[in-house]
Design an enzyme around this catalytic site. Structure first.
Site, PDB file in Angstrom:
ATOM      1  N   ALA A  95       0.827  -1.202   0.000  1.00 27.86           N
ATOM      2  CA  ALA A  95       0.000   0.000   0.000  1.00 27.86           C
ATOM      3  C   ALA A  95       0.863   1.255   0.000  1.00 27.86           C
ATOM      4  O   ALA A  95       2.024   1.237   0.425  1.00 27.86           O
ATOM      5  CB  ALA A  95      -0.925   0.009   1.210  1.00 27.86           C
ATOM      6  N   GLY A 124       0.376  -5.321   1.073  1.00 34.59           N
ATOM      7  CA  GLY A 124      -0.755  -5.487   0.184  1.00 34.59           C
ATOM      8  C   GLY A 124      -0.397  -6.210  -1.095  1.00 34.59           C
ATOM      9  O   GLY A 124      -1.255  -6.845  -1.717  1.00 34.59           O
ATOM     10  N   GLU A 168      -0.606  -9.773  -0.219  1.00 39.01           N
ATOM     11  CA  GLU A 168      -2.027 -10.076  -0.045  1.00 39.01           C
ATOM     12  C   GLU A 168      -2.729 -10.233  -1.393  1.00 39.01           C
ATOM     13  O   GLU A 168      -3.616 -11.078  -1.545  1.00 39.01           O
ATOM     14  CB  GLU A 168      -2.683  -8.987   0.799  1.00 39.01           C
ATOM     15  N   GLU A 188       3.893  -5.001   7.810  1.00 39.21           N
ATOM     16  CA  GLU A 188       3.030  -3.977   8.413  1.00 39.21           C
ATOM     17  C   GLU A 188       3.337  -3.732   9.883  1.00 39.21           C
ATOM     18  O   GLU A 188       3.203  -2.610  10.381  1.00 39.21           O
ATOM     19  CB  GLU A 188       1.554  -4.370   8.256  1.00 39.21           C
TER      20      GLU A 188
END
Length: 259
Positions: free
Chosen positions: A63, A108, A111, A131
């Site tokens: 992200a 992300g 993910e 994260e």
């Protein structure tokens, strides 16, 4: 076609390509465009298998932290919900999906790779859920899909430490399914996608629905789901073509000829 995400279709293969230099960071626009590409890939009859690809240099660095850092709680709640929804839409594409992982797949980005049915990685990749080093946790499926894929203990190792795993470790963990040369990632993913695209589309969609749906319910419920999807195929051309080939050619020689 979006500014940062586009769907390219060729010979039955749809490639969802991220292109937001330098690391394909996910922001609100990428999230929206990714959802649009997933919807299009799901609906187009000329797409029989899908590749998730970030280009030759990197899959996705995660992200956009600079953008996230300035968001309020309310704004982040909205963004996080949208990102979860988008990842779910990619995971639910009713066709076989292959992630072609180059460079980095972090946060992300990992993910996103976890939404695919199969993951092919270059021998120089780094993957991880860092994260925790930002004072947060994975918020786009990492705590759930990663634990389901490699088990809770191994998932906690990666998530609690935020460390990166190289290609060799990712393969040993079952985080990726195949490691190839850095320059051969897309070709290897294309080979798998092409193989899937030659198969019975409806039967493959039912197989995916049975496996993925069964993971979210107990065994008894999963078996009921399997029976429903299994018997439903008797109303399709996939079943008729496949069984006709078996009868005509015998076991081990049957080929699926329907499209």
């Amino acid at each position: 076609m979006g500014e940062f995400v586009r769907l390219e279709v060729d010979s039955g293969i749809g490639t969802i390509r991220l292109e937001r230099p330098p690391v394909n960071a996910i922001n609100a626009q990428v999230t929206a465009e990714l959802a649009e590409a997933a919807k299009e890939a799901s609906e187009r009859s000329d797409v029989r298998a899908v590749i998730l690809y970030g280009g030759e240099k990197t899959f996705c660095g995660g992200a956009d932290v600079k953008e996230m850092a300035s968001r309020s709680y309310v704004e982040m709640r909205r963004f996080g919900t949208g990102l979860q929804t988008t990842m779910a839409e990619v995971a639910a594409i009713p066709k076989p999906t292959v992630a072609a992982i180059t460079g980095y797949a972090l946060g992300g980005g990992l993910e996103l790779a976890l939404t695919a049915d199969r993951r092919v990685a270059g021998d120089n990749v780094k993957v991880g859920q860092p994260e925790i080093l930002l004072g947060i946790i994975p918020g786009a499926g990492g705590t759930q899909r990663l634990a389901r894929l490699i088990g809770p203990a191994k998932a906690k190792d990666l998530i609690y430490t935020g460390r990166f795993a190289d290609a060799r470790e990712a393969l040993s963990l079952g985080l990726v399914d195949e490691v190839v040369g850095a320059d051969d990632v897309y070709a290897a993913a294309l080979a798998w996608a092409s193989k899937f695209a030659e198969g019975p589309a409806v039967a493959l969609a039912h197989a995916k629905a049975a496996i993925d749906g069964g993971l979210d319910i107990d065994l008894a419920g999963g078996l009921k789901l399997e029976t429903h999807l299994f018997t439903a195929l008797w109303a399709t051309e996939d079943q008729k073509n496949g069984m006709r080939s078996f009868v005509e050619n015998g076991p081990g020689k049957a080929t699926f000829e329907g499209k």
